[in-house]
Design an enzyme around this catalytic site. Sequence first.
Site, PDB file in Angstrom:
ATOM      1  N   PHE A   1      43.325  43.563  45.335  1.00 25.65           N
ATOM      2  CA  PHE A   1      42.729  42.158  45.280  1.00 25.65           C
ATOM      3  C   PHE A   1      43.287  41.277  44.259  1.00 25.65           C
ATOM      4  CE2 PHE A   1      39.737  45.478  46.797  1.00 25.65           C
ATOM      5  CZ  PHE A   1      39.508  44.813  48.210  1.00 25.65           C
ATOM      6  N   ASP A   2      43.076  39.993  44.575  1.00 28.41           N
ATOM      7  CA  ASP A   2      43.572  38.931  43.828  1.00 28.41           C
ATOM      8  C   ASP A   2      42.365  38.350  42.833  1.00 28.41           C
ATOM      9  OD1 ASP A   2      46.143  39.178  44.377  1.00 28.41           O
ATOM     10  OD2 ASP A   2      45.817  37.794  46.014  1.00 28.41           O
ATOM     11  N   THR A   3      41.261  38.342  43.614  1.00 28.86           N
ATOM     12  CA  THR A   3      39.763  37.683  43.185  1.00 28.86           C
ATOM     13  C   THR A   3      38.684  38.414  43.347  1.00 28.86           C
ATOM     14  OG1 THR A   3      40.642  35.545  44.060  1.00 28.86           O
ATOM     15  CG2 THR A   3      38.242  35.669  43.608  1.00 28.86           C
TER      16      THR A   3
END
Lengths: 309, 309
Positions: A28-30
């Site tokens: 994930f990035d966020t």
Amino acid sequence: MAASIAPIASQATKLTTTQQYAEFIDKFDTFLLDCDGVVWQGSHVIEGISETLDMLRSRGKRILFVTNNSTKSREAYTAKFEKIGIHAKEEEIFGSAFATAVYLSSVSKLPEGKKAYVIGMDGIRQEFALQNIPIADSEEDLADMTDDAFATIKPDEDVGAVVIGFDTHINYRKYAKAFTLLTRVPDCRFIATNTDLTFPAAGFQFPGTGALVSVLSTSTGRQPTVIGKPHQTMLDCIVEKYHLDRDRTCMVGDRLDTDIQFGINGGISTLLVLSGVTYEHQLHTENPSSVPTYYMDSLGHLAKVRDDQ
Amino acid sequence: MAASIAPIASQATKLTTTQQYAEFIDKFDTFLLDCDGVVWQGSHVIEGISETLDMLRSRGKRILFVTNNSTKSREAYTAKFEKIGIHAKEEEIFGSAFATAVYLSSVSKLPEGKKAYVIGMDGIRQEFALQNIPIADSEEDLADMTDDAFATIKPDEDVGAVVIGFDTHINYRKYAKAFTLLTRVPDCRFIATNTDLTFPAAGFQFPGTGALVSVLSTSTGRQPTVIGKPHQTMLDCIVEKYHLDRDRTCMVGDRLDTDIQFGINGGISTLLVLSGVTYEHQLHTENPSSVPTYYMDSLGHLAKVRDDQ
């Protein structure tokens, strides 16, 4: 009893090893974080959370604190975080007051020249001012409601939306004005920051925004557009504001029926933490209310991931 | 579409001749009269009503004005009647404030030493004082609700019931106190004077008692005992107070779903008048919401009955 034809719930993956934590983070990035039960529990910060947040930021991850509380602006929330010892930037905070401002300024705009009639506290007014949403309510709404006042309450055609959030200064005059707008002004929209039925304060529960909203929904027969979790509107506002890739976004929360369902409704991955109100056995019943993608004991455990992992 | 298997509604008898009026009057000793739509319409008295009331009284009939409005005591209501030109004695008025006082003092008594926490206006307090029901709320409940105030709200074990009626001075502090009593004081009862969703004033509708009650019912998950029409409690209180013979009592009203249903629920005869919100064709649909025993154009027409009839 015969089994119903409900689909078999897919299984949540439990994260227990440092290796699993590292792989989870990489996906994930966020990370969207619920606060109560994830970051803090009552008035104490959950162990390892500050280190986890630092580690995630150092890896370039975006953190957004997602809360249904509409009483504070992002600026006021930052101060609250600092006070309990957690560093948070203003742009990392996504409360329902800000979400409602984003909604009315970007996602589903108020028509040009229309104002919002706000029942709520400073958080909403500050965020609306920052997004240039004009506000129709006034100091006069706090005046005593007399018998003569009924005749003075008129439908203001300049109002395009009634917005209601948590308000410890709720009174009959505000309700009467909102009712008049919702029933007698054509196309006046009805928006609730959230519908949590209770509000935690001083170690106990008290009536929440959803309870305050019910005065207007029962008397007008209208149902509001709800911004906060688990409603989809909040996620739409977050995605709109930060141009997020839903495949690289994970919702982290301690409640199956709000946080996890919120993520599921929005088509993003979810992580349930057991540091709040949910116990592990609730995932293993025949029909859990919602099934997260992952679960773990506490988000603070992610801090065990080292720089070389 | 095929007809449903719903039972065929029994027919209401329309009263149109003076002879029918006289026979109708002879059948009953007591007439329970709804006010709005029966006695007056908005601010004007319906034609022939004063004469009808005088005629009924002269024949020894008991008249009771039955209203869900809880804002006024019987004494205050008498003044309102006189003001619009109708003579009414205090003992002829049965509002939901008085009914609630009768309920808690005679029908389902508060335990000895227990007080009532009242959200409502003077009518309730005056009637409670007359029935010696101690009241727990205080002037302090009108003070501004600050963040610090949450911690000061404690469950008062001396409170045996939360009573809520219409209140134009409703505020968050009252709701927070009532919520705390209803959720943290064992055996604390929950009573609503009525559950009308809207309140008529200045020619328009505004949020009513039922809407104000919903804050507490949604947040506590508890449903109140409701005193007012169409709930049975009000009729139980009337029968208790006046020792009425239900076979010789008739409810007169202009609303099928409240007034007429109220009479039907209580096992008494009913008369619908068409001087209010209901049209005759609504009785002739396949499934009218409630079917009265009798109906007529206006209660004022009874005045045509002469002394020798």
